[in-house]
Every structure is written in C-alpha cells, then in structure tokens.
Motif scaffolding. Structure first.
Motif, PDB file in Angstrom:
ATOM      1  N   THR A  19      -3.072 107.058 -19.301  1.00  0.00           N
ATOM      2  CA  THR A  19      -3.583 107.476 -17.585  1.00  0.00           C
ATOM      3  C   THR A  19      -1.367 107.701 -17.064  1.00  0.00           C
ATOM      4  O   THR A  19      -1.539 108.597 -16.496  1.00  0.00           O
ATOM      5  CB  THR A  19      -4.587 107.052 -17.023  1.00  0.00           C
ATOM      6  OG1 THR A  19      -5.736 107.070 -17.632  1.00  0.00           O
ATOM      7  CG2 THR A  19      -4.374 107.459 -15.420  1.00  0.00           C
ATOM      8  N   ALA A  23       0.614 110.893 -16.113  1.00  0.00           N
ATOM      9  CA  ALA A  23       1.192 110.769 -14.683  1.00  0.00           C
ATOM     10  C   ALA A  23       2.294 110.738 -15.025  1.00  0.00           C
ATOM     11  O   ALA A  23       2.750 111.678 -13.653  1.00  0.00           O
ATOM     12  CB  ALA A  23       0.609 110.160 -13.387  1.00  0.00           C
ATOM     13  N   SER A  27       4.703 114.433 -13.089  1.00  0.00           N
ATOM     14  CA  SER A  27       5.482 114.033 -12.304  1.00  0.00           C
ATOM     15  C   SER A  27       7.439 114.120 -12.586  1.00  0.00           C
ATOM     16  O   SER A  27       7.369 114.956 -11.271  1.00  0.00           O
ATOM     17  CB  SER A  27       4.640 112.608 -10.896  1.00  0.00           C
ATOM     18  OG  SER A  27       5.226 111.974 -11.796  1.00  0.00           O
TER      19      SER A  27
END
Length: 690
Positions: A19, A23, A27
């Motif tokens: 995870t 992310a 980003s």
C-alpha cells in the motif's frame, strides 16, 4: 504446487509495504510528471523569447548587412549561461554571424551544395532536440519580408532534471518503505500476539484433549473478543452438562457482545466516511488553487506579450522617422535643398529626443518596480516648484493654444523630493495639455483638505474619462483612454507618477466626467503653511552649482584651450569634432583608445579631457587612475562621456574622480556648459597659491 505457509505477521508487512509503495508511486509520479511538463514548457518559452529578442536586435544588422553589429548583438547572449551557441542566417540560408559560449564547439548547420534547400529559410519556428541540447530555428521577418533565421542551441536540462527526480524518488521510496517496515515491526505485535496465543492454545487442546486450558486476554479489541469466544467454546465443551439456562444466558451475552461490536464497526465506518469527505474537500480546494495559479500565469504571459508589442510600436515609431530622413539625407539619388535638409534634421532631432524620453520613462518604471529609486526628502517650497513647472509647460501649451492657470504664489512647503515632485507635476500638466481640446484650459489649484495635508490638483477641459477607463488608468501602456497612435508616449507615465507619489508618502487620485474634463490630484504632507514666505525672504539667493561665467571672460580666442577626446566610436568622435568646430576657443585632440590617449595626454598636457568609459584595452576608469598617478597629468580635469545613464553608474564615475558626467546622446548645450564650467574651475584653482 503447495504454496509455502506464511504467517499473519508476514502478510501484514506485505500489505502495508504494498500500500505504501503504491501510494508513493502514484503521488510522486504525478508531481514529477507535472513538474517536468511545466519545466519543459518554461524552457521552450524562454528559448523562444530569447530568439524573439535576438531577432528584434539583429533585424537592422541583417537589413544593412552589418555582420559586426550582428556579432556584437549575439555576444550579449553571454549573460545566458544555458545558451551554448547562436547564429544568424540571412534570407538565403547562408551563415551570417555566430556566437559560441566559452568552452563550447562552434558547429553550425550550413547551407547545402548549390541548388539545395537553405537552412530553414522561410520556415516556421522549429524546435529540435538532440541529446542534452535543444535547438531552435526562428525566422526574422520585417513588414512581412523574411530577413533571416535565428539559430539558438541551448543546454537541454530536462534529462538531467529527470535523472535527479529518479534518484530523489528512489531515495524517498526506500526511506518510506523502510519507515513503514519499522512501524509494522514495532506495532504489528499488537495484532499478531493475541492470534498467536489462540493458535498455540488450540494446538495444545487438540493434542492433549485438555479443555481446561484458557487463552490469555492481553488486549481490548476484536482480538480480545476472539479470545473470549475461544475460551467460551472451551467452557461449553467442558461443562456440557451445564443447565440449559446457563447456555441461554451465555448465548445472550455473546449476542450483546456482537451487537456492541457491530455498533463499533458502524461507528468506525461513519468516521471513515467523514475522513473521506474531508480529504475530498481538501483536494477540491487544492484543485481550485491550482486553476487560479494557472490563470495568473496565463495573465502574466498575456501582459508580457502586450508589453513587448507596445514597446515595439512605440520605439519603432521615432526610429522610422530618424532612419527615414537620415536615408534621404545620405542618398545621392534624392537631392535635397538646404531648407529641406534643415527641416529633415529638425525631424530627426525631434524624433531622437522623443526616443530618449521613451527610454527614460522605461528606465524610471524599471527603477521604481525594482525599488532602486532613492529619494531626498526635505521641505520643498511649493511656489518655486510651480514656477519652474510653469516655465517648462508654457511652450507645449502655446502650441495647442491651451491656457494654463497657476495659483498665486502659495506659501506652503511640502515634505517631498524636489526633483521627483517636479517630475510628477510636469507629467500631470503635460497629460492635461496633450489630452485637452484645442483652445482649452488647464487650472492648477492648491488646497488643504486636512491638517498637515496639502492637495495639488490639475484640472483640464478635455474629453474626460468613463468609469471603466478610470478603473484601468494607472496601468502600463494605458494612454488616458485614447486610441493607440493618437498621442506619443509609452503610457507608463501615470504608473511612475503614482509610484513616486506613494514613495513620498502621498496619495494620488482622479475624478472625471465624460465630455467635461478630468481632475488629477495628489496629496502630500504639509510642513509649513504660514512661515515659509518669511523664511524664503530671509534666505539669500544661491547660485546654481554647475553655473559657469561667460565663455568670453574665461578663454581667449587667441590662445584656445586644448581638449583631448578619447573615444573608440568614429560616429561619436565625428559629432564632437563638429561641435568643437564652432568653438574657436577650443582645440580638439582625439585618441581612439586608452593607451593612445595616455600618450597624447602626456605630450599635449590638455586643459580638459573628455573620455568614454567603455574603451578597448584600457577602460575609462583605468585611464583616469593612470593619469592621477603621474604628477604632470594628475591635475587635469576629466569629463566622463558614456551611454550608461543609471544613477549608480554616474555616482561611481564621480566617486572615481571625474569632474562631470555627460550621458549619450550628447546634448550640445550641456556639453558646452560642462566644458566651460570645468575650464573656469581650473582657471580659479591655478590662480590660488599652492
């Protein structure tokens, strides 16, 4: 194939790390891609702007086939370290002038063999990327005619920037994954320990058939409920003979616990939804701020384009008259009478002075915007300033037939910079005359709207301004609501005026009625409203610091003073020769560089030296320093003659020892006054005992 057994701890670590990695990739990748795209657009826009400026600067050189001027213009690109090379091609695609940055190679595309296509001749603006370099071809056009092509080769820092971003992203990813791994290792036991305890107890119960064992309760969460359920199951198996009521109560207790657990889950879901809504609102706010920033950047780009367009028109208008009439005077195919030559010379002089006024206004705006304006605040007698302005505005008003009415000599003093206050009033008065109707009037009034405040107003009888025009009045290149071309000027005078008034601690405003006229006013701090007249009466008149006695009283025509002029520009040298030719009291000696000028100074010992500051070999400052070190030439006064008109350049020259500073273009009256003043000062010094 049997999958290897993995513990809950390993699965938890895998989920958290995956995870976190996803992310980070989304980003960081989004931010890097957006920044690289913005950087690429900025790089291309900057290169195009440089090419546009080079094209404007070198269009005259291409038109007149002046390769030296083109090379000098290209040499100005040395202030841009990112530019490795630049070149100019003529309209046939032949290499005309080049520039190569220090340490770079000078390979340029050349025109192919006879019959081949020229290098981007007549083509459109073209970008070519080659490794770590970015090449731009941009045509130069003048009145729809192709003059040539600008070639710029700049360092393409996009790949280097991308590599830097990859390294940063890798480091950030490794650091984030390592931090997540540490947190999972540190905090994962709170989840896995109760489950491990249940697993161990269950294994022992199955192996030993000992239903009296109980799993320990070490937390207060869902894992604790699992322990309770497991222990309850063991208790139920152990006490199979317990009564039905006890079993019902146990079932009811478990139901209540499940209800509480369900309520807890619902509460957590509600909290999660609230956090999602909060994050969504934050994202929408960030998007709106981003759109606002993009709009501001677009407006700034449009303002820059408007600035360049206006400057091109305003500077080319007087240049058109100067170059046009100069070509007529220089042409053998277009004979002119002495009266026509005098008329054409007058047009050239008028256009040159107008061009100098435009340049000074632009420099004033640049200095004000950069905060480089220094003010000398002092009590200024208003009557003196108004009298000076009245004398300077009278010729312009007489041409238009406009009556200018000033108040009777006011006795007030205002706290201001005398020079800048006069500049502000002259700008308001000249606007009132220029934009007035023929035969109109301008009324200057002085009033006191509040204690210690003085208001000066300039009222005209022009066409007036609408509310929309008043709202955008103090913006660059806004000519008081007039159409472009109806009045000369850059349209930045009111911008400079407002900034100067604000720097002096004052205010400026305007009221206008369409068809009636406008009233521009400024307010400044009032120092004295009553005693100024008495103080002025007691103060004796002071002579101007630069005033010189009559020329005939200083120098005799029988023994002319020797003037040495050190100048490397032949045109400037010729101009001074022509000026001095009408001065029988002066004898001119010329030198093309600093070394030869030193030799002439030692041999002729002139009475005064005129010196350009940007000389080949030795600069004007170095020549002056050498003259001051030698006893024979140490006392010879020197006057600086330079195109550098900034206040800092003038102060530096005067501090270095120059007696006067004349800026190019040379004003003949100021030129003669400077020489007369220096010669008079030297004559007085020589009469005094040493």
């Amino acid at each position: 194939m049997i999958q290897p057994r993995r513990s809950i701890r390993e699965k938890l670590v895998t989920i958290v790390m995956s995870t976190t990695l996803a992310a980070l990739v989304v980003s960081v990748g989004t931010v890097v891609a957006y920044d690289l795209r913005s950087y690429k657009h900025a790089l291309l826009n900057d290169l195009a702007t440089q090419a546009e400026l080079v094209g404007h600067m070198t269009s005259a050189a291409l038109a007149f086939d002046d390769a030296r001027l083109a090379r000098e213009n290209l040499a100005l690109l040395r202030s841009r370290p990112s530019l490795r090379a630049a070149a100019l091609y003529d309209e046939h695609g032949a290499l005309f002038a080049t520039y190569v940055a220090p340490g770079e190679t000078g390979d340029f595309p050349v025109r192919p063999a006879k019959g081949g296509r020229p290098v981007h001749a007549g083509g459109k603006e073209t970008y070519v990327g080659a490794g770590d370099e970015l090449v731009l071809y941009k045509p130069i056009s003048e009145n729809g005619e192709l003059l040539g092509t600008v070639y710029l080769r700049a360092q393409n820092q996009l790949m280097e920037r991308m590599r830097d971003y990859l390294v940063i992203c890798a480091c950030v990813t490794v650091l984030a994954l390592f931090t997540a791994w540490l947190l999972v290792r540190r905090l994962g036991h709170t989840i896995t320990t109760p489950i491990d305890a249940i697993t161990n107890i269950a294994r022992e119960v199955v192996a030993r058939r000992d239903y009296s064992r109980r799993a320990p309760r070490i937390s207060e969460d869902e894992a604790a409920e699992l322990v309770d359920s497991f222990n309850a199951m063991l208790t139920e198996i152990e006490q199979r003979t317990r009564a039905l009521e006890d079993s019902n109560r146990e079932i009811a207790r478990e139901a209540q616990e499940r209800a509480r657990a369900q309520q807890e889950v619902m509460r957590l879901n509600e909290g999660l939804e609230a956090r999602v809504q909060e994050r969504t609102a934050q994202l929408e706010l960030a998007n709106s701020e981003l759109e606002l920033a993009i709009e501001e950047a677009r407006n700034a780009n449009q303002a820059k384009s408007a600035f360049l367009s206006s400057m091109s028109h305003e500077l080319r208008t007087p240049l058109n008259a100067i170059l046009g009439f100069a070509q007529i005077l220089a042409s053998n195919d277009m004979p002119t009478t002495p009266e026509q030559k005098q008329e054409f010379a007058g047009h050239i002089l008028k256009s040159g002075r107008h061009l100098l006024t435009l340049i000074n206004e632009i420099l004033d705006l640049a200095k004000v915007e950069a905060g480089a304006v220094s003010l000398s605040m002092e009590p200024v007698p208003l009557a003196d300033v108004l009298a000076e302005c009245q004398g300077m505005i009278a010729p312009l008003a007489a041409i238009r037939g406009v009556r200018v009415l000033f108040p009777d000599a006011p006795t007030a003093r205002v706290q201001a910079d005398r020079t800048r206050l006069k500049q502000v009033l002259l700008n308001l008065l000249s606007n009132a005359v220029k934009y007035n109707r023929d035969g109109g009037a301008v009324v200057v009034d002085c009033a006191q709207p509040a204690p210690q405040r003085l208001r000066l107003s300039v009222q005209d009888t022009g066409m007036g301004l609408s509310p929309e025009q008043v709202a955008s009045l103090f913006q660059p290149f806004n000519r008081l609501g007039q159409e472009a071309g109806t009045q000369e000027g850059t349209g930045i005078g009111l911008v400079v005026t407002r900034r100067l008034v604000e720097l002096m601690g004052g205010e400026i405003g305007v009221t206008s009625s369409p068809g009636v006229g406008s009233v521009f006013w400024i307010e400044l701090a009032c120092v004295d409203l009553g005693a100024a007249a008495a103080t002025a009466a007691e103060t004796p008149p002071v002579a101007h610091a630069g005033a010189a006695p009559a020329r005939a009283d200083r120098v005799s025509a029988a023994s002319p003073a020797t003037v040495l002029y050190i100048e490397d520009n032949p045109a400037n040298l010729k101009l001074v020769q022509e000026i001095v030719r009408f001065r029988p009291d002066l004898r001119l000696v010329c030198a093309p560089d600093g070394h030869f000028g030193l030799s002439l100074a030692r041999s002729h010992l002139p009475d005064v030296i005129l010196m350009d500051l940007n000389l080949p070999g030795l600069s004007g400052f170095e020549v002056l320093a050498q003259l001051r070190r030698e006893p024979d030439t140490a006392r010879i006064p020197a006057i600086a003659v330079s195109a550098n008109a900034m206040r800092a350049d003038i102060d530096r020259a005067l501090a270095a020892g120059f007696a006067r500073y004349l800026t190019k273009p040379i004003d003949i009256g100021q030129f003669n006054e400077a020489i007369d003043g220096v010669l008079a000062t030297r004559a007085v010094d020589e009469k005094q005992p040493q």
